[in-house]
Design a protein around this motif. Sequence first.
Motif, PDB file in Angstrom:
ATOM      1  N   VAL A  34      41.179  45.100  45.113  1.00 19.14           N
ATOM      2  CA  VAL A  34      40.844  43.817  45.720  1.00 19.14           C
ATOM      3  C   VAL A  34      39.434  43.462  45.292  1.00 19.14           C
ATOM      4  O   VAL A  34      38.502  44.237  45.530  1.00 19.14           O
ATOM      5  CB  VAL A  34      40.915  43.890  47.260  1.00 19.14           C
ATOM      6  N   LEU A  35      39.292  42.336  44.646  1.00 20.88           N
ATOM      7  CA  LEU A  35      37.957  41.829  44.340  1.00 20.88           C
ATOM      8  C   LEU A  35      37.542  40.951  45.514  1.00 20.88           C
ATOM      9  O   LEU A  35      38.269  40.023  45.884  1.00 20.88           O
ATOM     10  CB  LEU A  35      37.958  41.024  43.037  1.00 20.88           C
ATOM     11  N   GLU A  36      36.412  41.302  46.106  1.00 20.38           N
ATOM     12  CA  GLU A  36      35.954  40.597  47.311  1.00 20.38           C
ATOM     13  C   GLU A  36      34.728  39.761  46.942  1.00 20.38           C
ATOM     14  O   GLU A  36      33.631  40.292  46.806  1.00 20.38           O
ATOM     15  CB  GLU A  36      35.620  41.640  48.383  1.00 20.38           C
ATOM     16  N   PHE A  37      34.961  38.473  46.769  1.00 16.36           N
ATOM     17  CA  PHE A  37      33.898  37.599  46.281  1.00 16.36           C
ATOM     18  C   PHE A  37      33.141  36.924  47.411  1.00 16.36           C
ATOM     19  O   PHE A  37      33.741  36.463  48.394  1.00 16.36           O
ATOM     20  CB  PHE A  37      34.490  36.474  45.421  1.00 16.36           C
ATOM     21  N   THR A  38      31.838  36.841  47.227  1.00 19.17           N
ATOM     22  CA  THR A  38      31.041  35.928  48.034  1.00 19.17           C
ATOM     23  C   THR A  38      30.198  35.109  47.063  1.00 19.17           C
ATOM     24  O   THR A  38      29.669  35.633  46.090  1.00 19.17           O
ATOM     25  CB  THR A  38      30.108  36.661  49.013  1.00 19.17           C
ATOM     26  N   SER A  39      30.112  33.823  47.345  1.00 24.12           N
ATOM     27  CA  SER A  39      29.274  32.959  46.540  1.00 24.12           C
ATOM     28  C   SER A  39      28.044  32.587  47.349  1.00 24.12           C
ATOM     29  O   SER A  39      28.122  32.359  48.553  1.00 24.12           O
ATOM     30  CB  SER A  39      30.037  31.697  46.136  1.00 24.12           C
ATOM     31  N   VAL A  40      26.917  32.559  46.685  1.00 23.27           N
ATOM     32  CA  VAL A  40      25.664  32.289  47.377  1.00 23.27           C
ATOM     33  C   VAL A  40      25.379  30.791  47.461  1.00 23.27           C
ATOM     34  O   VAL A  40      24.857  30.301  48.465  1.00 23.27           O
ATOM     35  CB  VAL A  40      24.504  33.006  46.630  1.00 23.27           C
ATOM     36  N   ASP A  41      25.768  30.045  46.409  1.00 21.13           N
ATOM     37  CA  ASP A  41      25.166  28.724  46.286  1.00 21.13           C
ATOM     38  C   ASP A  41      26.062  27.601  45.791  1.00 21.13           C
ATOM     39  O   ASP A  41      25.604  26.489  45.607  1.00 21.13           O
ATOM     40  CB  ASP A  41      23.949  28.834  45.359  1.00 21.13           C
ATOM     41  N   PHE A  42      27.321  27.877  45.513  1.00 20.32           N
ATOM     42  CA  PHE A  42      28.128  26.833  44.873  1.00 20.32           C
ATOM     43  C   PHE A  42      29.589  27.258  44.908  1.00 20.32           C
ATOM     44  O   PHE A  42      29.880  28.447  45.030  1.00 20.32           O
ATOM     45  CB  PHE A  42      27.658  26.666  43.414  1.00 20.32           C
ATOM     46  N   VAL A  43      30.481  26.302  44.790  1.00 21.08           N
ATOM     47  CA  VAL A  43      31.895  26.653  44.640  1.00 21.08           C
ATOM     48  C   VAL A  43      32.126  27.068  43.190  1.00 21.08           C
ATOM     49  O   VAL A  43      32.593  26.274  42.367  1.00 21.08           O
ATOM     50  CB  VAL A  43      32.840  25.491  45.028  1.00 21.08           C
ATOM     51  N   HIS A  44      31.693  28.284  42.885  1.00 23.91           N
ATOM     52  CA  HIS A  44      31.931  28.776  41.530  1.00 23.91           C
ATOM     53  C   HIS A  44      33.423  29.017  41.358  1.00 23.91           C
ATOM     54  O   HIS A  44      34.170  29.146  42.333  1.00 23.91           O
ATOM     55  CB  HIS A  44      31.165  30.080  41.285  1.00 23.91           C
TER      56      HIS A  44
ATOM     57  N   LEU B  15      35.565  29.886  44.600  1.00 20.09           N
ATOM     58  CA  LEU B  15      34.747  30.765  45.443  1.00 20.09           C
ATOM     59  C   LEU B  15      33.777  29.933  46.290  1.00 20.09           C
ATOM     60  O   LEU B  15      32.593  29.831  45.962  1.00 20.09           O
ATOM     61  CB  LEU B  15      33.953  31.750  44.570  1.00 20.09           C
ATOM     62  N   PRO B  16      34.259  29.363  47.380  1.00 25.87           N
ATOM     63  CA  PRO B  16      33.364  28.544  48.199  1.00 25.87           C
ATOM     64  C   PRO B  16      32.273  29.394  48.867  1.00 25.87           C
ATOM     65  O   PRO B  16      32.563  30.488  49.353  1.00 25.87           O
ATOM     66  CB  PRO B  16      34.287  27.927  49.259  1.00 25.87           C
ATOM     67  N   PRO B  17      31.037  28.896  48.875  1.00 27.56           N
ATOM     68  CA  PRO B  17      29.952  29.654  49.499  1.00 27.56           C
ATOM     69  C   PRO B  17      30.173  29.790  51.000  1.00 27.56           C
ATOM     70  O   PRO B  17      30.796  28.931  51.627  1.00 27.56           O
ATOM     71  CB  PRO B  17      28.702  28.821  49.202  1.00 27.56           C
ATOM     72  N   GLY B  18      29.712  30.889  51.560  1.00 24.37           N
ATOM     73  CA  GLY B  18      29.851  31.112  53.001  1.00 24.37           C
ATOM     74  C   GLY B  18      31.209  31.642  53.391  1.00 24.37           C
ATOM     75  O   GLY B  18      31.521  31.778  54.576  1.00 24.37           O
ATOM     76  N   LYS B  19      32.044  31.916  52.401  1.00 26.19           N
ATOM     77  CA  LYS B  19      33.372  32.459  52.676  1.00 26.19           C
ATOM     78  C   LYS B  19      33.583  33.698  51.815  1.00 26.19           C
ATOM     79  O   LYS B  19      32.973  33.834  50.764  1.00 26.19           O
ATOM     80  CB  LYS B  19      34.454  31.437  52.296  1.00 26.19           C
ATOM     81  N   VAL B  20      34.470  34.547  52.272  1.00 29.11           N
ATOM     82  CA  VAL B  20      34.862  35.682  51.434  1.00 29.11           C
ATOM     83  C   VAL B  20      36.193  35.315  50.789  1.00 29.11           C
ATOM     84  O   VAL B  20      37.117  34.876  51.465  1.00 29.11           O
ATOM     85  CB  VAL B  20      35.006  36.967  52.285  1.00 29.11           C
ATOM     86  N   THR B  21      36.247  35.439  49.501  1.00 31.47           N
ATOM     87  CA  THR B  21      37.482  35.132  48.778  1.00 31.47           C
ATOM     88  C   THR B  21      38.030  36.419  48.169  1.00 31.47           C
ATOM     89  O   THR B  21      37.323  37.128  47.462  1.00 31.47           O
ATOM     90  CB  THR B  21      37.207  34.109  47.647  1.00 31.47           C
ATOM     91  N   LEU B  22      39.272  36.720  48.501  1.00 30.81           N
ATOM     92  CA  LEU B  22      39.883  37.949  48.008  1.00 30.81           C
ATOM     93  C   LEU B  22      40.800  37.653  46.832  1.00 30.81           C
ATOM     94  O   LEU B  22      41.610  36.731  46.885  1.00 30.81           O
ATOM     95  CB  LEU B  22      40.688  38.628  49.118  1.00 30.81           C
ATOM     96  N   VAL B  23      40.655  38.432  45.791  1.00 32.18           N
ATOM     97  CA  VAL B  23      41.551  38.347  44.641  1.00 32.18           C
ATOM     98  C   VAL B  23      42.159  39.728  44.445  1.00 32.18           C
ATOM     99  O   VAL B  23      41.456  40.694  44.187  1.00 32.18           O
ATOM    100  CB  VAL B  23      40.796  37.906  43.363  1.00 32.18           C
ATOM    101  N   ARG B  24      43.477  39.796  44.612  1.00 32.99           N
ATOM    102  CA  ARG B  24      44.154  41.087  44.450  1.00 32.99           C
ATOM    103  C   ARG B  24      44.753  41.162  43.054  1.00 32.99           C
ATOM    104  O   ARG B  24      45.346  40.195  42.584  1.00 32.99           O
ATOM    105  CB  ARG B  24      45.273  41.221  45.487  1.00 32.99           C
ATOM    106  N   LEU B  25      44.590  42.315  42.456  1.00 29.78           N
ATOM    107  CA  LEU B  25      45.229  42.474  41.159  1.00 29.78           C
ATOM    108  C   LEU B  25      45.509  43.940  40.859  1.00 29.78           C
ATOM    109  O   LEU B  25      44.841  44.835  41.375  1.00 29.78           O
ATOM    110  CB  LEU B  25      44.390  41.835  40.047  1.00 29.78           C
ATOM    111  N   THR B  26      46.525  44.145  40.059  1.00 31.80           N
ATOM    112  CA  THR B  26      46.876  45.478  39.582  1.00 31.80           C
ATOM    113  C   THR B  26      47.031  45.371  38.071  1.00 31.80           C
ATOM    114  O   THR B  26      48.048  44.871  37.589  1.00 31.80           O
ATOM    115  CB  THR B  26      48.203  45.961  40.211  1.00 31.80           C
ATOM    116  N   PRO B  27      46.015  45.804  37.335  1.00 34.53           N
ATOM    117  CA  PRO B  27      46.106  45.654  35.882  1.00 34.53           C
ATOM    118  C   PRO B  27      47.228  46.519  35.314  1.00 34.53           C
ATOM    119  O   PRO B  27      47.369  47.681  35.696  1.00 34.53           O
ATOM    120  CB  PRO B  27      44.738  46.115  35.377  1.00 34.53           C
TER     121      PRO B  27
END
Length: 129
Positions: free
Chosen positions: A65-75, A88-100
């Motif tokens: 699980v990639l657990e993203f937080t953005s500091v300053d922008f919807v990257h 990746l909206p700032p102020g939120k945690v965005t989860l990306v699940r992957l199995t390579p």
Amino acid sequence: MDHSRRQLCLRAVYGIGAVLSGAVINGQARGQTKNVAKKRVIKVQAKKFVYTPNQIVLKMGEPVVLEFTSVDFVHGFKIPDMNIRADLPPGKVTLVRLTPDKAGEYDFLCDNFCGSGHEEMSGKITVIA
Ligand SMILES: [Cu+2]
């Protein structure tokens, strides 16, 4: 003098007690979650104009699980060769699940224009067999 010393001593004993019971609780929690499939969580921060970390090593077949937080922008987060993307909206945690499922090197990048350094906002995932 004597009184305050005794208080200090008591406080120290309580302190140790708290640490010990904390350790036991942790031990129990670990035991209880033993049979639940545990996914490796990798925290990634997005900030103009860099991902931290920007080099990630994954194992083939291992769910993460990639657990993203953005500091300053919807990257944006995009791995073109894995067909994965997320906002990746700032102020939120965005989860990306992957199995390579294939070893190799996969570039990722920000695909939401975020300013003058946007083109440099990228990184690499290395999947080892
Ligand atoms: Cu960006």
